[in-house]
Each structure stands twice: as structure tokens, then as C-alpha cells.
Design an enzyme around this catalytic site. Structure first.
Site, PDB file in Angstrom:
ATOM      1  N   ASN A 172      -2.262   1.672  -9.364  1.00 31.89           N
ATOM      2  CA  ASN A 172      -2.437   3.084  -9.731  1.00 31.89           C
ATOM      3  C   ASN A 172      -3.847   3.344 -10.254  1.00 31.89           C
ATOM      4  O   ASN A 172      -4.413   4.407 -10.000  1.00 31.89           O
ATOM      5  CB  ASN A 172      -1.410   3.486 -10.793  1.00 31.89           C
ATOM      6  CG  ASN A 172      -0.041   3.710 -10.195  1.00 31.89           C
ATOM      7  OD1 ASN A 172       0.283   3.134  -9.158  1.00 31.89           O
ATOM      8  ND2 ASN A 172       0.766   4.528 -10.824  1.00 31.89           N
TER       9      ASN A 172
ATOM     10  N   GLU B  96      -5.954   3.676  -7.374  1.00 35.87           N
ATOM     11  CA  GLU B  96      -5.629   4.986  -6.775  1.00 35.87           C
ATOM     12  C   GLU B  96      -6.428   6.108  -7.474  1.00 35.87           C
ATOM     13  O   GLU B  96      -6.992   6.988  -6.805  1.00 35.87           O
ATOM     14  CB  GLU B  96      -4.120   5.210  -6.926  1.00 35.87           C
ATOM     15  CG  GLU B  96      -3.590   6.528  -6.464  1.00 35.87           C
ATOM     16  CD  GLU B  96      -2.093   6.646  -6.798  1.00 35.87           C
ATOM     17  OE1 GLU B  96      -1.329   5.698  -6.534  1.00 35.87           O
ATOM     18  OE2 GLU B  96      -1.696   7.687  -7.345  1.00 35.87           O
TER      19      GLU B  96
END
Ligand code: NDP
Length: 478
Positions: free
Chosen positions: A186, A189
Site C-alpha cells: 500500500n 501504491e
């Protein structure tokens, strides 16, 4: 027939994972704290496979084959502890409790240790891909004991995304390793989304290219080395026109980015590990600045910019593409380096080639580039840093002139490019023969007698700054 697996917590993620399991031929026992969600799921999708309806955790546990597999998909944090506490007395030795929500890895480590003490397996599973992934095939990162993976892995592999027949699911490592890897995913990301945002801003504010035209540029980029889910959806968003106003959709959206916390967790953990994930950190901070709308309004009226008029480099769009590629790669390099640090800290044997392979489908950061990242970590000669893999030495090296032009141009134009520029600083920071850290060591020794090493002699030294400035051998106790 007893169920293969039970799912408790049937909000969107739990319901979709349960349906995915049932569609793949597993009998799934269903439970939710409030029975309405269970009934709603059965009413809408009960014909998709074999489900067993239960109203209590006791009923859920009683409906399962042994060793029991109970997958918890409730709100992360205290609700997970609440459900675990209710489940534990109902289970037998060897049963497996699975938490597939977005739990913090330190909670997973704590829960795993507590349940291991009771003869139970606790498996923290990172699941990426959102609602759609949960239903049709997510990228799955399970931690916990190897033994529990033997009993659970085949189910998870079957429902995961696949690339060339290979599941995007593999045992990551003990205790919280799965949730840790999901967290860093994440973080990457966040950085990946921010660099795309910076490219958009440069093309819009720097080169005056309208969103519709940028959609075409992004579609073009999506055919090359940048090919990825995030570039693809960025093209879609940029090409979208607001029905109410006829304006580009991006112009009617409030420019204040939300966050649910996993990017922040990544940076907090990186600080604890001393891992320099500067691009990921800048992407979290960039969302922070975007959210400070009151301060931004004042700054627009009061702070001088002194932007210089600059001629854009000749092939600016291509330069931006290359800067985007290089910065994106640095974000991956930083994330993977953080995994290496964590593996040392927590005793995990993280296989970076395998982790890269799990991210190739089902998850938000899926990208063509991951094939090259996998290849970089295959075999015995693993690079100390992703940037040192021969393929990337070459491809990032080729992008450096464009990367410098883009950052320099952005600075002149007053367009913030925190991840483009911090990634370049990271790259240069690694390359520089001498860093100003030598001066910092001098400062530290002067004000705090923190000592320093010498380039020409082993040992720890201190200069008597307030005395005759002679150097003494010292033992660093600070
Ligand atoms: P929510 O996070 O909204 O949680 C709702 C569910 O939790 C409901 O089933 C609710 O039961 C249950 N619940 C809440 N508190 C308790 C409690 N004290 N005891 C028992 N049950 C409780 O659901 P989501 O489906 O959105 O997310 C589930 C997990 O998946 C979260 O950890 C979330 O962060 C993660 N997630 C992951 C995504 C991904 O891409 N991997 C995307 C979205 C979420 P009730 O119906 O009775 O209120």
C-alpha cells in the site's frame, strides 16, 4: 457435509470473499454479528455455490470440518480482538483463525503469539484488490505458521488472481509477515499514485495539455514499460467528462486526497526500521498538504512564488514519462529495501521475487514492471538494492538526463514534484562518493560528544572541542 471454511464479517469484503470461495467449489459457512447481512447475501447470491447459514459463532464453528478454518473479515482494530476472544473458547487445538482484514502487522504478531500459546494457528492475511479483487481474484499475502499454510494455502491459492496459471498467493513468512508485506504494498501504491499525479500536473500546468489529450498520452504510455493498472485507470479518469458541467471530471473534484492509514503505517514502520522510504513518505505528506485547505487558501494570497519563465525542454512529454518511470522504480526499490530490513528485524525469510510475482495481478500496483523486478531477484546473485539489478542500472540510468531536466523545470515553474525530486535525491544520495553526513558527525561530536569514525583508521574518536582540539580514542556510549 461440513463446510470447508467459515467466514464471519459479511460486509462488502467478507461477502465477496465468501462468494469467491463458494464459486470455486468450497462449502462456506456464513456468519455476521447482525444476521441481516447473512440473509441479504444468501438472498442475492445464495445460488452461486454451497453456503451454510449460521446465526452464532458456536453454530459457525460446529459447521466446519477439522482442522477448522475461520476467516474473520470485520473492521480492523478492536473488533478483530473482540471476535477472536469469542472464537477461541469454541475452537480445538490445530484450528486456524484467519484475519484477512487490513490489520496492523504488530497486532497480528501479538494475536499470533497469544493463539500459538493456546495451540491455535492465527494467520494474518494481506488481501489486495478491493471489492472487485475479493470477488474475482485478489492478490493474497498470508503470514502465520508454515503448517497452517499447508491446510489453508490451497483454498487461498484457488481464489486468488492468476498469471500464466500461477496463483498470486504464496506463504510470505511467519506471524505478521503477510500483513507487513500488504502494508508496504500500500505504501508503494501511495507513491505510484503520487508520481502519476505529478506527471499529470507537469503536463497540465507546465505544458498546458488538457486532460482529454493527456488521457491519450497515458493510454500510449500504458503500452510501454509503464504499463500498469494505475496508468490505465488514470487515463480513464482523465478522459472522463463531468455530466453536470461538461468540464473535465478532474476539474470538478476537490483536490484534497483522503487516506485510510496504511501509507502512514508504512512510513511509521520505516522510521522504526531506519529504512529510507523517502518517496513513500513524500506521497503521504503530499496528501497531507492537499488536505490543509485552509492553509492553502492563505498561502495562495500571501506566499511569493517567484516562478521563473522557463522554456520547456524539447521533448517534455517524453522527459516526463522517463522521470515517472525512474521515480516509480525508486518507490519499488525503497519498498523492497524496507522489506529486507524488516526481514532482518523480525526473522522473516522474505522472498522478494515471489512477493513481486504476487503483485502481478489482482492488486492495485499490478504492472508489467513487476516481471523485471521478479527477474532481478531470481537466482542467487540478489542485488543489495533493486536499482543495482543490471536491467535497472541500464533503464534508470538512461532516464537520468530527462529526470534531472524535469525536476529542474518543475522547480523553476513552481510545480511541486515531491516524489520525482525526492526519488532523484535518493538515487544521487546512494551514488555520491562523499555525503555531508561527515559534517553532521562533526556537529554531533562538537555539541554532544557523540564521537565519529575516521576514513583512515579503525576505531571511535572524539575531538576535545572546548579544550585544545586534540583527538582522543573514545567508546561510543551515546
Ligand atoms: P468494515 O470494515 O466496514 O466492517 C464491517 C463488518 O465488521 C461488519 O460485518 C460488522 O458487523 C463487523 N463488525 C464490526 N465491529 C464488530 C464487532 N465488534 N464484532 C463483530 N463484528 C463486527 O467491512 P469491509 O468489508 O469494508 O472491510 C473488512 C476488512 O477488510 C477491514 O479490515 C478493511 O480494512 C479491509 N478492507 C480491505 C480492502 C482491500 O482492498 N483489501 C478494501 C476494503 C476493506 P455488523 O454487520 O454486525 O455491523
Amino acid at each position: 457435509m461440513p463446510a470447508h471454511i467459515g467466514v464471519t464479517g459479511l460486509a462488502v469484503m467478507g461477502a465477496n470473499l465468501a462468494r469467491n470461495l463458494a464459486r470455486n467449489g468450497f462449502t462456506v459457512a456464513l456468519h455476521n454479528r447482525s444476521v441481516e447481512k447473512t440473509d441479504a447475501l444468501l438472498a442475492a447470491h445464495g445460488d452461486e455455490g454451497d453456503f451454510i447459514r449460521t446465526e452464532s459463532l458456536q453454530e459457525l464453528v460446529d459447521s466446519l470440518e477439522k482442522p477448522r478454518r475461520v476467516l474473520i473479515m470485520v473492521k480492523a482494530g478492536a473488533p478483530v480482538d473482540a471476535v477472536v476472544d469469542q472464537l477461541v473458547p469454541l475452537l480445538d487445538e490445530g484450528d486456524i483463525v484467519i484475519d484477512a482484514g487490513n490489520s496492523h502487522y504488530s497486532d497480528t504478531r501479538r494475536r499470533e503469539a497469544a493463539l500459538a500459546g493456546k495451540g491455535l494457528h492465527f494467520v494474518g492475511v494481506g488481501v489486495s484488490g478491493g471489492e472487485e479483487g475479493a470477488l474475482n481474484g485478489p492478490s493474497i499475502m498470508p503470514g502465520g505458521s508454515k503448517e497452517s499454510y499447508d491446510a489453508l494455502g490451497p483454498l487461498l491459492e484457488k481464489i486468488s488472481a492468476h498469471v500464466d496459471g500461477q496463483p498470486c498467493c504464496a506463504w510470505i513468512g511467519t506471524d505478521g509477515a503477510g500483513h507487513f508485506v500488504k502494508m508496504v504494498h500500500n505504501g508503494i501504491e501511495y507513491a505510484d499514485m503520487q508520481v502519476i499525479g505529478e506527471a499529470y500536473d507537469l503536463l497540465r500546468s507546465g505544458a498546458g495539455i488538457e486532460p482529454a489529450e493527456q488521457a491519450e498520452i497515458f493510454q500510449e504510455w500504458n503500452k510501454g514499460e509503464l504499463s500498469s493498472f494505475l496508468i490505465e485507470i488514470s487515463a480513464e479518469v482523465l478522459g472522463h467528462v463531468d455530466a453536470k458541467t461538461g468540464k473535465p471530471f478532474v476539474d470538478v473534484v476537490v483536490d484534497s486526497a483522503g487516506q485510510k492509514g496504511t501509507g502512514r503505517w508504512t512510513v511509521q514502520s520505516a522510521l522504526d526500521l531506519g529504512s529510507p522510504v523517502s518517496g513513500i513518505a513524500e506521497s503521504v505528506f503530499a496528501r497531507g498538504i492537499s488536505s490543509q485547505r485552509a492553509q492553502r487558501a492563505i498561502a495562495q494570497e500571501t506566499l511569493a512564488g517567484h516562478e521563473a519563465g522557463v522554456a520547456l525542454p524539447e521533448n517534455f512529454v517524453e522527459d516526463v514519462r522517463q522521470a515517472l518511470y525512474a521515480s516509480k522504480l525508486v518507490s519499488y526499490a525503497q519498498g523492497l529495501d524496507m522489506l529486507t530490513s524488516a526481514a532482518k528485524e523480525y526473522g522473516w525469510d522474505l522472498k522478494l521475487d515471489e512477493i513481486a510475482s504476487l503483485w502481478r495481478a489482482g492488486c492495485i500496483i499490478r504492472a508489467e514492471l513487476l516481471k523485471d523486478i521478479m527477474a532481478a531477484y531470481k537466482g542467487d546473485a540478489k542485488p543489495e538494492n533493486l536499482l543495482f539489478a543490471p536491467a535497472f542500472v541500464q533503464s534508470v540510468g538512461a532516464a537520468v538526463p530527462a529526470w534531472r531536466r524535469v525536476v529542474a523545470t518543475a522547480v523553476q515553474l513552481g510545480i511541486p514534484v515531491p516524489v520525482f525530486s525526492s526519488s532523484l535525491a535518493y538515487y544521487d544520495g546512494l551514488r555520491r562518493k562523499r555525503l555531508p553526513a561527515a559534517l553532521i558527525q562533526g556537529q554531533r561530536d562538537l555539541f554532544g560528544a557523540h564521537t565519529y569514525g575516521r576514513v583512515d583508521e579503525e576505531g571511535t574518536f572524539h575531538t576535545q572541542w572546548s579544550g585544545d582540539r586534540s583527538e582522543v580514542n573514545a567508546v561510543d556510549t551515546h
